[in-house]
Write an enzyme that holds these catalytic residues in place. Structure first.
Site: not given
Ligand code: FPP
Length: 245
Positions: A24, A72, A192, A198, A200, A211
Site C-alpha cells: 500500500d 479496486n 502493511r 486495516r 482491507s 501477526e
Molecule cells: C495500493 O496502493 C496498491 C495497489 C492497489 C496496486 C498494487 C500494484 C502493484 C504494486 C503493481 C502490480 C503488481 C504486480 C504483481 C506486478 P494505492 O494505490 O492504494 O496507494 P494510496 O493508498 O497511496 O493511494
C-alpha cells in the site's frame, strides 16, 4: 507501529513460513513527488520483484502479495489498465526469464474478472512453474476475502443440497479446503506499510492468528529489504499463543 529495534531487544530471528504483504501507498508516494499515480505503481511493481526474490532467498516458503482487490475496479479506468499492464509484464517475465528462479507462481482471486488473454497468461504461468520446489508466490489479483469465503460457502451449500454433506457435519477444514490457499499454511506475518491500520478484505479467514505489522513510516515504493527485516524482527519478538496461554 515499527521503529528500529534496540539490539538488546532483539531475540533470535525466526523466518515466518508464510508472509502476506499489503503493498500500500503507491498513490501517495507518487503524489508526494508530483507524479501520476501510475509512477507509484511502476516503482511498486519493481519493489515487489525485489522483495519476492529476497523472501525466496531467506527461506520464506509462501509469500502472498495483495496486488488488486475486488474493490479496486472502482478506480479510474486508466489506473486499472496500467496495473493490468504491469501485471502482464510480470507474467511475461515469469514465462521467459523466470526459469532460473525456483518460485512457483499461484493466483488467488476470481480469474473470470480478467480478459481472456490475461486468463490464458495466468494459466500458462501457473502451469509452467507448478513443479518448482522453492517458494510459492501467491499473487492476489481480483481477490477479496469475503468473496473467497462466500465461494466456499456456496460450494458447501450445493453439496448439502445434493445430500453429500450434512449441515451439522460441516467443519472448519471444509471451508479452508475450498479457499484459493487450499493446502497452504496460514500466514504467520502480514505486513502493511503506508500507515493504514486495516485488513482491507485480505486473507480474512486465513489470518485468524496472523501477526500484523503495520508500518506507518514507509510507503510501498520506498520499502526495501531492511524494512522487511524490521518487520521480521518485530514478528520474532511476538509471543504467539493461538488462543492458549
Ligand atoms: C495500493 O496502493 C496498491 C495497489 C492497489 C496496486 C498494487 C500494484 C502493484 C504494486 C503493481 C502490480 C503488481 C504486480 C504483481 C506486478 P494505492 O494505490 O492504494 O496507494 P494510496 O493508498 O497511496 O493511494
Amino acid at each position: 507501529m515499527v521503529k528500529g529495534l534496540d539490539d538488546r531487544q532483539k531475540q533470535e530471528i525466526s523466518i515466518p513460513r508464510h508472509i502476506g504483504i499489503i503493498m500500500d501507498g503507491n498513490g501517495r508516494w507518487a503524489k508526494k513527488k508530483g507524479l501520476p499515480r501510475s509512477a507509484g505503481h511502476k516503482v511498486g511493481a519493481n519493489k515487489f520483484r525485489e522483495i519476492t526474490k529476497h523472501c525466496s532467498k531467506i527461506g520464506v516458503e509462501y509469500l502472498t502479495v495483495y496486488a488488486f482487490s475486488t474493490e479496486n475496479w472502482k478506480r479510474p479506468k486508466d489506473e486499472v489498465w496500467f496495473i493490468m499492464k504491469l501485471f502482464k509484464q510480470y507474467m511475461n517475465e515469469a514465462l521467459s526469464d523466470f526459469s532460473y528462479e525456483n518460485i512457483r507462481v499461484n493466483f488467488l482471486g476470481d480469474k473470470n474478472g480478467f480478459t481472456e488473454d490475461l486468463r490464458n497468461l495466468i494459466d500458462k504461468v501457473e502451469e509452467s512453474t507448478k513443479n518448482k520446489t522453492g517458494m510459492t508466490l501467491n499473487i492476489a489479483m481480483n481477490y477479496g476475502g469475503r468473496d473467497e469465503i462466500l465461494k466456499a460457502v456456496k460450494e458447501i451449500a450445493m453439496e448439502a443440497q445434493k445430500g453429500a454433506i450434512l449441515p451439522n457435519d460441516i467443519k472448519i477444514s471444509d471451508i479452508s479446503d475450498r479457499l484459493y490457499t487450499k493446502n497452504q499454511p496460514d500466514p504467520d506475518l502480514i505486513i502493511r506499510p503506508s500507515g493504514e491500520y486495516r485488513i482491507s478484505n485480505f486473507l480474512l479467514w486465513q489470518s485468524a492468528y496472523s501477526e500484523y505489522v503495520f508500518m506507518d513510516d514507509i510507503l510501498w515504493p520506498d520499502f526495501n529489504v531492511k524494512d522487511l527485516e524490521r518487520a521480521i524482527e518485530e514478528y520474532s519478538n511476538r509471543n504467539r499463543r493461538f488462543g492458549g496461554v
